[in-house]
Write an enzyme that holds these catalytic residues in place. Structure first.
Site, PDB file in Angstrom:
ATOM      1  NE  ARG A   1      73.460 -51.547  25.505  1.00 51.10           N
ATOM      2  CZ  ARG A   1      74.052 -50.473  26.011  1.00 51.10           C
ATOM      3  NH1 ARG A   1      75.342 -50.312  25.846  1.00 51.10           N
ATOM      4  NH2 ARG A   1      73.373 -49.556  26.667  1.00 51.10           N
TER       5      ARG A   1
ATOM      6  CE1 TYR B   1      71.246 -55.980  30.911  1.00 46.94           C
ATOM      7  CE2 TYR B   1      71.342 -53.759  31.788  1.00 46.94           C
ATOM      8  CZ  TYR B   1      71.309 -54.617  30.706  1.00 46.94           C
ATOM      9  OH  TYR B   1      71.355 -54.121  29.444  1.00 46.94           O
TER      10      TYR B   1
ATOM     11  CE  LYS C   1      68.520 -44.315  23.084  1.00 45.41           C
ATOM     12  NZ  LYS C   1      67.917 -45.533  23.636  1.00 45.41           N
TER      13      LYS C   1
ATOM     14  CG  HIS D   1      70.416 -55.296  22.680  1.00 49.98           C
ATOM     15  ND1 HIS D   1      70.791 -53.976  22.893  1.00 49.98           N
ATOM     16  CD2 HIS D   1      69.473 -55.569  23.608  1.00 49.98           C
ATOM     17  CE1 HIS D   1      70.095 -53.484  23.899  1.00 49.98           C
ATOM     18  NE2 HIS D   1      69.293 -54.430  24.344  1.00 49.98           N
TER      19      HIS D   1
ATOM     20  CG  HIS E   1      71.357 -47.952  30.762  1.00 48.63           C
ATOM     21  ND1 HIS E   1      71.364 -49.139  31.459  1.00 48.63           N
ATOM     22  CD2 HIS E   1      71.228 -48.294  29.450  1.00 48.63           C
ATOM     23  CE1 HIS E   1      71.236 -50.139  30.609  1.00 48.63           C
ATOM     24  NE2 HIS E   1      71.163 -49.660  29.385  1.00 48.63           N
TER      25      HIS E   1
ATOM     26  NE  ARG F   1      72.326 -47.121  23.877  1.00 54.35           N
ATOM     27  CZ  ARG F   1      72.838 -46.395  24.869  1.00 54.35           C
ATOM     28  NH1 ARG F   1      74.025 -45.829  24.746  1.00 54.35           N
ATOM     29  NH2 ARG F   1      72.170 -46.227  25.986  1.00 54.35           N
TER      30      ARG F   1
END
Length: 155
Positions: A102, A134, A26, A99, A125, A2
């Site tokens: 990514r 995806y 995150k 992004h 994730h 990120r």
């Protein structure tokens, strides 16, 4: 990574010349991130240009060029990516962002046979459902995007 993770990379990332390094992402979760030779080369170039400008941070890999005491901001990184896309002559530079890169990373891995769980881990994730997005990328849209945006797309 990120963009927030990238702009907060420590300068020590370049110290060991490793192919992988750990980041805290995150949710304060740690994960391994691959680091290719071209990325190392680009990071070293950025550091040398910052040094020529007169500011190198011992703490941050990507830092404010004003004084080096803080990491570069997300908005500055976003602006730099967009300006680089324009300078490179990419079609649709307004559509280029950290992004989007990514998403492209994950989509390329998936379309070349990477395991969904591995992609989940690489992206950080927590939920596999987030990564499954995806798998639903429309193929026609992907082809159109490559033709319009990739410098070799029309070849």
């Amino acid at each position: 990574m990120r963009i927030t993770e990238a702009v907060r990379l420590p300068a020590s990332v370049l110290a060991n010349n490793g192919k992988m390094f750990n980041i805290r992402g995150k949710g304060d979760k740690e994960r391994m991130v691959p680091l290719g030779s071209r990325a190392v080369e680009a990071m070293r170039l950025w550091r040398s240009l910052a040094a020529e400008y007169g500011v190198v941070s011992p703490k941050w890999l990507f830092h404010s060029v004003r004084d080096g005491s803080k990491p570069t901001s997300r908005s500055a990184a976003f602006r730099d990516v967009r300006e680089t896309a324009e300078m490179a002559g990419l079609a649709g530079p307004d559509e280029v962002s950290p992004h989007v890169s990514r998403h492209a990373f994950a989509t390329h891995l998936l379309s070349n046979g990477a395991d969904l769980r591995a992609i989940q881990t690489l992206l950080g994730h927590e939920d596999i459902g987030t990564t499954e997005i995806y798998t639903h990328v429309d193929q026609r849209r992907s082809i159109d995007m490559v033709v319009r945006l990739h410098p070799l797309g029309a070849s």
